[in-house]
Design a protein around this motif. Structure first.
Motif, PDB file in Angstrom:
ATOM      1  N   LEU A  19       5.875  10.196   1.735  1.00 45.09           N
ATOM      2  CA  LEU A  19       6.846   9.333   2.001  1.00 45.09           C
ATOM      3  C   LEU A  19       7.542   8.655   0.782  1.00 45.09           C
ATOM      4  CD1 LEU A  19       4.046   7.103   3.838  1.00 45.09           C
ATOM      5  CD2 LEU A  19       5.645   8.515   4.967  1.00 45.09           C
ATOM      6  N   PHE A  49       8.118   6.415  -1.956  1.00 47.59           N
ATOM      7  CA  PHE A  49       7.676   5.260  -2.569  1.00 47.59           C
ATOM      8  C   PHE A  49       8.508   4.488  -3.478  1.00 47.59           C
ATOM      9  CE2 PHE A  49       4.246   8.539  -1.547  1.00 47.59           C
ATOM     10  CZ  PHE A  49       3.190   7.644  -0.714  1.00 47.59           C
ATOM     11  N   MET A  91       8.584   0.684  -4.482  1.00 47.74           N
ATOM     12  CA  MET A  91       7.340  -0.081  -3.985  1.00 47.74           C
ATOM     13  C   MET A  91       6.764  -0.539  -5.268  1.00 47.74           C
ATOM     14  SD  MET A  91       6.169   2.361  -0.792  1.00 47.74           S
ATOM     15  CE  MET A  91       4.756   1.176  -0.573  1.00 47.74           C
ATOM     16  N   SER A 129       0.971  -1.267  -3.842  1.00 38.54           N
ATOM     17  CA  SER A 129       1.502  -1.014  -2.713  1.00 38.54           C
ATOM     18  C   SER A 129       1.512   0.467  -2.343  1.00 38.54           C
ATOM     19  CB  SER A 129       2.592  -1.762  -2.098  1.00 38.54           C
ATOM     20  OG  SER A 129       2.370  -3.175  -2.423  1.00 38.54           O
ATOM     21  N   ALA A 130       2.161   1.396  -3.312  1.00 41.92           N
ATOM     22  CA  ALA A 130       2.461   2.783  -2.949  1.00 41.92           C
ATOM     23  C   ALA A 130       1.025   3.568  -2.952  1.00 41.92           C
ATOM     24  CB  ALA A 130       3.161   3.007  -4.183  1.00 41.92           C
ATOM     25  N   ASP A 147      -1.957   2.156  -2.125  1.00 40.43           N
ATOM     26  CA  ASP A 147      -2.372   1.946  -0.762  1.00 40.43           C
ATOM     27  C   ASP A 147      -1.787   2.473   0.309  1.00 40.43           C
ATOM     28  OD1 ASP A 147      -3.941   0.018  -2.151  1.00 40.43           O
ATOM     29  OD2 ASP A 147      -2.944  -1.843  -1.701  1.00 40.43           O
ATOM     30  N   THR A 148      -0.588   2.702   0.316  1.00 44.50           N
ATOM     31  CA  THR A 148       0.262   3.546   1.367  1.00 44.50           C
ATOM     32  C   THR A 148      -0.227   4.701   1.321  1.00 44.50           C
ATOM     33  OG1 THR A 148       1.840   1.895   1.287  1.00 44.50           O
ATOM     34  CG2 THR A 148       2.390   3.923   2.488  1.00 44.50           C
ATOM     35  N   ALA A 149      -0.170   5.615   0.354  1.00 41.70           N
ATOM     36  CA  ALA A 149      -0.468   7.032   0.045  1.00 41.70           C
ATOM     37  C   ALA A 149      -1.788   7.309   0.646  1.00 41.70           C
ATOM     38  CB  ALA A 149      -0.438   7.275  -1.459  1.00 41.70           C
ATOM     39  N   GLN A 150      -2.820   6.256   0.055  1.00 44.09           N
ATOM     40  CA  GLN A 150      -4.200   6.620   0.591  1.00 44.09           C
ATOM     41  C   GLN A 150      -4.315   6.381   2.110  1.00 44.09           C
ATOM     42  OE1 GLN A 150      -6.530   3.893  -1.682  1.00 44.09           O
ATOM     43  NE2 GLN A 150      -6.648   5.378  -3.372  1.00 44.09           N
ATOM     44  N   GLN A 151      -3.482   5.597   2.811  1.00 43.21           N
ATOM     45  CA  GLN A 151      -3.662   5.285   4.077  1.00 43.21           C
ATOM     46  C   GLN A 151      -3.072   6.660   4.908  1.00 43.21           C
ATOM     47  OE1 GLN A 151      -1.326   1.585   4.529  1.00 43.21           O
ATOM     48  NE2 GLN A 151      -2.855   0.265   3.759  1.00 43.21           N
ATOM     49  N   ASN A 152      -2.200   7.232   4.214  1.00 36.30           N
ATOM     50  CA  ASN A 152      -1.398   8.337   4.687  1.00 36.30           C
ATOM     51  C   ASN A 152      -2.387   9.749   4.310  1.00 36.30           C
ATOM     52  OD1 ASN A 152       0.859   9.487   6.424  1.00 36.30           O
ATOM     53  ND2 ASN A 152       1.612  10.173   4.416  1.00 36.30           N
TER      54      ASN A 152
END
Length: 209
Positions: free
Chosen positions: A55, A57, A60, A64-65, A67-72
């Motif tokens: 994604l 990042f 960001m 937040s970056a 957290d989003t990376a881990q969610q992905n």
């Protein structure tokens, strides 16, 4: 006798490493079964390494970056000071992402390390990441304009290294990442043979005399 003013310490937001590795494994699960049941498909580690598009990042907040990376599915995360001052991102919410080592949209395996170049929220992102000085090649790098912390980190830990306030105020240099090198001795390009190194510095935002 001249008065000496002491520079106030900021929170422990600095470190000689300049890099901030974060969680490299999946977050803890809440389950009614055994905590480490290898047959549980809900554990991201059990899903195996897959390929995914990275994604964007940039822009960001660092937290937040991450957290989003881990969610992905990306759990191998690092960050560094994009201004080359060798500061550690101790409080992720105080930093924002300026660059990423893997371009947005590129498809890579989820065990790839994502490295974010960051600055503090109130700072402006550089046009490109500024690299800290390096003593590769056996010669003293040019420390001028670099942080005192980055200059110290470029040398072997056994090197005698001293720093003085370049202004006439004779201030104590306590948080070295906040101070910019003005002069150095020996000069840049000198062969390193264990000699002591000294620098003068002012705070970032000030002008060298």
């Amino acid at each position: 006798m001249a008065a000496i003013s002491v520079t106030a310490c900021e929170p422990a937001d600095t470190n000689s490493s300049g890099k901030n590795p974060v969680a490299t494994t999946a977050p803890a699960r809440t389950t009614s079964g055994p905590a480490n049941d290898p047959s549980d498909p809900s554990d991201p580690k059990d899903a195996g390494v897959v390929s995914k598009a990275v994604l964007n990042f940039v822009g960001m907040g660092l937290q937040s970056a991450q957290d989003t990376a881990q969610q992905n599915g990306f759990y191998v995360l690092k960050s560094h000071d994009a201004l080359g001052r060798d500061r550690m991102q101790a409080f992720d919410r105080n930093w924002k992402v300026c660059s990423q080592n893997i371009a947005a949209g590129r498809t890579v395996s989820t065990d790839t390390t994502l490295d974010f170049g960051t600055v503090k929220l109130e700072e402006t992102c550089p046009a490109k990441d500024e690299k800290p000085p390096s003593a590769e090649g056996g010669k003293l790098p040019d420390f001028k304009g670099k942080s005192v912390m980055a200059a110290r980190a470029a040398l072997d830990s056994s090197t005698s290294f001293s720093v003085e306030d370049a202004s006439p105020e004779a201030r104590w240099v306590l948080v070295e990442s906040n101070w910019m090198v003005c002069t150095q001795s020996p000069q840049a390009g000198t062969a390193i043979n264990g000699q002591p190194v000294s620098v003068t510095a002012v705070k970032f935002g000030e002008t060298c005399p």
